[in-house]
Design an enzyme around this catalytic site. Structure first.
Site, mmCIF file in Angstrom:
data_model
loop_
_atom_site.group_PDB
_atom_site.id
_atom_site.type_symbol
_atom_site.label_atom_id
_atom_site.label_comp_id
_atom_site.label_asym_id
_atom_site.label_seq_id
_atom_site.Cartn_x
_atom_site.Cartn_y
_atom_site.Cartn_z
ATOM 1 N N ASP A 199 59.263 19.536 8.164
ATOM 2 C CA ASP A 199 57.959 20.215 8.239
ATOM 3 C C ASP A 199 56.903 19.227 8.753
ATOM 4 O O ASP A 199 56.434 18.373 8.018
ATOM 5 C CB ASP A 199 57.639 20.675 6.811
ATOM 6 C CG ASP A 199 56.363 21.444 6.709
ATOM 7 O OD1 ASP A 199 55.808 21.842 7.751
ATOM 8 O OD2 ASP A 199 55.923 21.664 5.570
ATOM 9 N N HIS B 115 55.966 27.310 10.687
ATOM 10 C CA HIS B 115 57.005 27.953 9.895
ATOM 11 C C HIS B 115 57.913 28.812 10.764
ATOM 12 O O HIS B 115 59.128 28.850 10.551
ATOM 13 C CB HIS B 115 56.376 28.797 8.781
ATOM 14 C CG HIS B 115 55.605 27.956 7.798
ATOM 15 N ND1 HIS B 115 54.921 28.492 6.746
ATOM 16 C CD2 HIS B 115 55.414 26.613 7.719
ATOM 17 C CE1 HIS B 115 54.340 27.516 6.054
ATOM 18 N NE2 HIS B 115 54.621 26.377 6.635
ATOM 19 N N ASP C 68 47.563 30.339 10.032
ATOM 20 C CA ASP C 68 47.660 28.885 9.857
ATOM 21 C C ASP C 68 48.120 28.272 11.180
ATOM 22 O O ASP C 68 49.254 28.473 11.624
ATOM 23 C CB ASP C 68 48.676 28.527 8.752
ATOM 24 C CG ASP C 68 48.043 28.578 7.361
ATOM 25 O OD1 ASP C 68 46.860 28.967 7.250
ATOM 26 O OD2 ASP C 68 48.733 28.213 6.386
ATOM 27 N N ASP D 112 43.477 21.355 -5.695
ATOM 28 C CA ASP D 112 42.826 20.435 -4.737
ATOM 29 C C ASP D 112 41.415 20.164 -5.228
ATOM 30 O O ASP D 112 40.859 19.085 -5.021
ATOM 31 C CB ASP D 112 42.682 21.060 -3.342
ATOM 32 C CG ASP D 112 44.000 21.410 -2.705
ATOM 33 O OD1 ASP D 112 45.010 20.815 -3.081
ATOM 34 O OD2 ASP D 112 43.995 22.297 -1.817
ATOM 35 N N LYS E 177 57.804 31.046 4.920
ATOM 36 C CA LYS E 177 58.340 29.771 5.415
ATOM 37 C C LYS E 177 59.843 29.802 5.152
ATOM 38 O O LYS E 177 60.262 30.224 4.072
ATOM 39 C CB LYS E 177 57.673 28.610 4.678
ATOM 40 C CG LYS E 177 58.016 27.242 5.244
ATOM 41 C CD LYS E 177 57.250 26.132 4.512
ATOM 42 C CE LYS E 177 57.508 24.781 5.130
ATOM 43 N NZ LYS E 177 56.832 23.688 4.412
ATOM 44 N N GLU F 42 52.247 34.205 3.015
ATOM 45 C CA GLU F 42 52.658 33.220 4.021
ATOM 46 C C GLU F 42 54.143 32.919 3.881
ATOM 47 O O GLU F 42 54.601 32.434 2.848
ATOM 48 C CB GLU F 42 51.826 31.949 3.823
ATOM 49 C CG GLU F 42 52.192 30.836 4.782
ATOM 50 C CD GLU F 42 51.299 29.612 4.596
ATOM 51 O OE1 GLU F 42 50.255 29.707 3.917
ATOM 52 O OE2 GLU F 42 51.657 28.554 5.125
ATOM 53 N N ASP G 229 53.762 19.701 10.532
ATOM 54 C CA ASP G 229 52.312 19.938 10.376
ATOM 55 C C ASP G 229 51.463 19.163 11.377
ATOM 56 O O ASP G 229 50.437 18.578 11.020
ATOM 57 C CB ASP G 229 51.862 19.579 8.939
ATOM 58 C CG ASP G 229 52.293 20.616 7.931
ATOM 59 O OD1 ASP G 229 52.498 21.776 8.306
ATOM 60 O OD2 ASP G 229 52.427 20.253 6.746
ATOM 61 N N ASP H 156 46.194 24.371 9.355
ATOM 62 C CA ASP H 156 46.977 23.889 8.212
ATOM 63 C C ASP H 156 47.885 22.774 8.729
ATOM 64 O O ASP H 156 49.079 22.974 8.960
ATOM 65 C CB ASP H 156 47.795 25.023 7.597
ATOM 66 C CG ASP H 156 48.465 24.582 6.302
ATOM 67 O OD1 ASP H 156 48.115 23.490 5.806
ATOM 68 O OD2 ASP H 156 49.336 25.307 5.800
ATOM 69 N N HIS I 268 43.434 24.901 -2.654
ATOM 70 C CA HIS I 268 44.269 25.289 -3.788
ATOM 71 C C HIS I 268 43.450 24.969 -5.036
ATOM 72 O O HIS I 268 42.705 23.987 -5.050
ATOM 73 C CB HIS I 268 45.549 24.456 -3.879
ATOM 74 C CG HIS I 268 46.466 24.546 -2.698
ATOM 75 N ND1 HIS I 268 46.351 23.735 -1.615
ATOM 76 C CD2 HIS I 268 47.547 25.320 -2.465
ATOM 77 C CE1 HIS I 268 47.317 24.017 -0.745
ATOM 78 N NE2 HIS I 268 48.052 24.971 -1.231
ATOM 79 N N GLU J 75 52.184 31.156 9.934
ATOM 80 C CA GLU J 75 51.932 29.758 10.314
ATOM 81 C C GLU J 75 52.831 29.365 11.479
ATOM 82 O O GLU J 75 54.051 29.554 11.422
ATOM 83 C CB GLU J 75 52.177 28.832 9.120
ATOM 84 C CG GLU J 75 52.069 27.363 9.535
ATOM 85 C CD GLU J 75 52.028 26.387 8.374
ATOM 86 O OE1 GLU J 75 51.344 26.664 7.375
ATOM 87 O OE2 GLU J 75 52.679 25.336 8.483
ATOM 88 N N MET K 233 38.678 31.157 2.200
ATOM 89 C CA MET K 233 40.015 31.436 1.634
ATOM 90 C C MET K 233 40.299 30.482 0.489
ATOM 91 O O MET K 233 39.834 29.348 0.481
ATOM 92 C CB MET K 233 41.059 31.260 2.746
ATOM 93 C CG MET K 233 42.508 31.435 2.359
ATOM 94 S SD MET K 233 43.322 29.946 1.742
ATOM 95 C CE MET K 233 44.218 29.397 3.185
HETATM 96 C C1 GCO Z 1 53.244 24.238 3.670
HETATM 97 C C2 GCO Z 1 52.321 25.439 3.616
HETATM 98 C C3 GCO Z 1 51.110 25.224 2.778
HETATM 99 C C4 GCO Z 1 50.343 26.498 2.525
HETATM 100 C C5 GCO Z 1 49.274 26.252 1.531
HETATM 101 C C6 GCO Z 1 48.300 27.378 1.388
HETATM 102 O O1 GCO Z 1 54.106 24.234 4.537
HETATM 103 O O2 GCO Z 1 53.096 23.330 2.853
HETATM 104 O O3 GCO Z 1 51.984 25.759 4.927
HETATM 105 O O4 GCO Z 1 50.292 24.270 3.402
HETATM 106 O O5 GCO Z 1 49.790 27.011 3.703
HETATM 107 O O6 GCO Z 1 49.877 26.009 0.301
HETATM 108 O O7 GCO Z 1 48.882 28.432 0.784
HETATM 109 MN MN MN Z 2 50.426 26.999 5.684
HETATM 110 MN MN MN Z 3 53.280 24.737 6.395
#
Ligand code: GCO
Ligand code: MN
Ligand code: MN
Length: 388
Positions: A256, A221, A246, A58, A184, A182, A258, A288, A55, A218, A89
């Site tokens: 969430d 998601h 992702d 970041d 979610k 993307e 991850d 991700d 990002h 993702e 990316m």
């Molecule tokens: C989340 C998202 C993020 C995006 C990221 C890139 O659930 O926080 O998956 O990690 O993928 O902002 O666009």
């Molecule tokens: Mn993501």
């Molecule tokens: Mn995510």
């Protein structure tokens, strides 16, 4: 013993925010000290990753001065050159700053919407400067807690206007860049607009330049929404829209998470890897995800190595599945076709319709046939468990 060493051709990538995650959650502060973007690139080099994504913030803090930004970019570039890591990316942080508390492109405040466009154009420039060819849009704050606050039709229109504006910007700059949207369903907003990959695919067709825009599905998601991720990916692939992916893992119905790729649902991860490898998807395999909050940076490396290793193990399992004579002959039997129906398929003609309407089917006999999916699934499970 197979070789599960990650290589550049596997296109394994991580976001700066993934291995750089410092383990903060709503109940507790950080458990790991932050590392600079350059140090995170070195960490990725050490574990054998191919690429790093970021990002805008970041890499460069939102309030950095131009001189600070230059110094950070120089350091980052040096680490990329040292390690051979590339930047496939980039994306924009349109969720962290309080200005985005009610969304960015879909905010009710025109000043916020305009600032979001400005920030994204600058972030696109930054991504392109480092070689990004894919630009991800994740609208984490584009949603509501109360539906009294926003008309969803307005939100969809605002989102469309923003995408059209930014596509024009990319064309105007002559950048070689495609967008990947993307979806979610929720978190951080109570409900996020365009909540699944399927919604995104439909939305894309309403844009001015749909050919510039695809999806970034993702795992977590779609699992949060309780739906089959691989099916959504297949739909995106069929539409020519699988621009990025992702990878991570997630228990349905929870926050969430991850998790490391394959940490929760190995079977779903297997079918996904098999799908990607069978169709010849050649984009990034982007993880991700982030390490458990229990870990130090050695644990972060274990996490990153684990994501890539599990992918490669499952890739090998997919090849075995395709070469397994018992599984393949079962599949052949299941898909057997004696040709007797072929005259009824394909393009419609009135004659076809007429003869199909006159055909007598032995419904009970066809319905009584056992399909042997129990056997097929057990063979798949045993293959995954390593006993065949
Ligand atoms: C989340 C998202 C993020 C995006 C990221 C890139 O659930 O926080 O998956 O990690 O993928 O902002 O666009
Ligand atoms: Mn993501
Ligand atoms: Mn995510």
């Amino acid at each position: 013993m197979s070789d599960y060493t990650p290589k550049p051709e596997h296109k394994f990538t991580f976001g700066l925010w993934t291995v750089g995650n410092i383990g903060r959650d709503p109940f507790g502060g950080p458990v790991r000290d932050p590392k600079s973007p350059a140090d995170l690139v070195r960490l990725l080099g050490e574990v054998g990753a191919y690429g790093v994504n970021f990002h805008d913030n970041d890499l460069i803090p939102i309030d950095a001065t131009p001189a600070e930004a230059d110094a950070i970019k120089k350091e980052f570039r040096k680490a990329l050159d040292e390690t051979g890591i590339v930047v496939p990316m980039a994306t924009t942080n349109l969720f962290g700053d309080p200005i985005f508390k009610d969304g960015a492109f879909t905010s009710n405040d025109p000043k916020v919407r305009a600032y979001a466009l400005q920030k994204t154009m600058n972030a696109i420039d930054l991504g392109v400067e480092f070689g990004a060819k894919i630009y991800v849009f994740w609208g984490g704050r584009e949603g509501t807690e109360t539906d009294s606050s926003k008309n969803p039709i307005d939100a969809i229109k605002r989102n469309r206007d923003a995408m059209n504006f930014l596509c024009e910007y990319v064309r105007d700059q002559k950048y070689d860049l495609k967008f990947a949207l993307e979806a979610k369903p929720n978190e951080p907003r109570s409900d996020i607009f365009n909540p699944t990959t399927g919604h995104m695919l439909a939305f894309i067709e309403t844009l001015d330049y749909p050919e510039m825009v695809g999806v970034n599905p993702e795992v977590a998601h779609e699992h949060m929404a309780g739906i089959n991720f691989m099916h959504g990916v297949a739909q995106a692939w069929d539409a020519g829209k699988l621009f990025h992916i992702d990878l991570n893992d997630q228990y349905p119905g929870r926050y969430d998470q991850d998790f490391r790729f394959g940490a929760r649902d190995i079977k779903a991860a297997f079918y996904l890897v098999k799908f990607l490898e069978d169709v010849g998807y050649d984009g990034s395999r982007h993880f991700d995800a982030h390490a458990y909050r229990t870990e130090d940076y050695e644990g972060v490396k274990d996490f990153a190595r684990g994501c890539m290793r599990t992918y490669l193990v499952l890739k090998e399992k997919a090849a075995r599945f395709n070469a397994d004579s018992e599984i393949q002959s079962l599949l052949k039997e299941i898909n057997a076709d004696d040709g007797s129906m072929s005259g009824y398929f394909g393009k419609y003609t009135p004659e076809k319709a007429k003869s199909l309407k006159a055909h007598a089917f032995d419904r009970p006999a066809i319905g009584a046939r056992g399909l042997q999916y129990e056997r097929l699934d057990q063979l798949t499970v045993e293959l995954l468990l390593g006993v065949r």
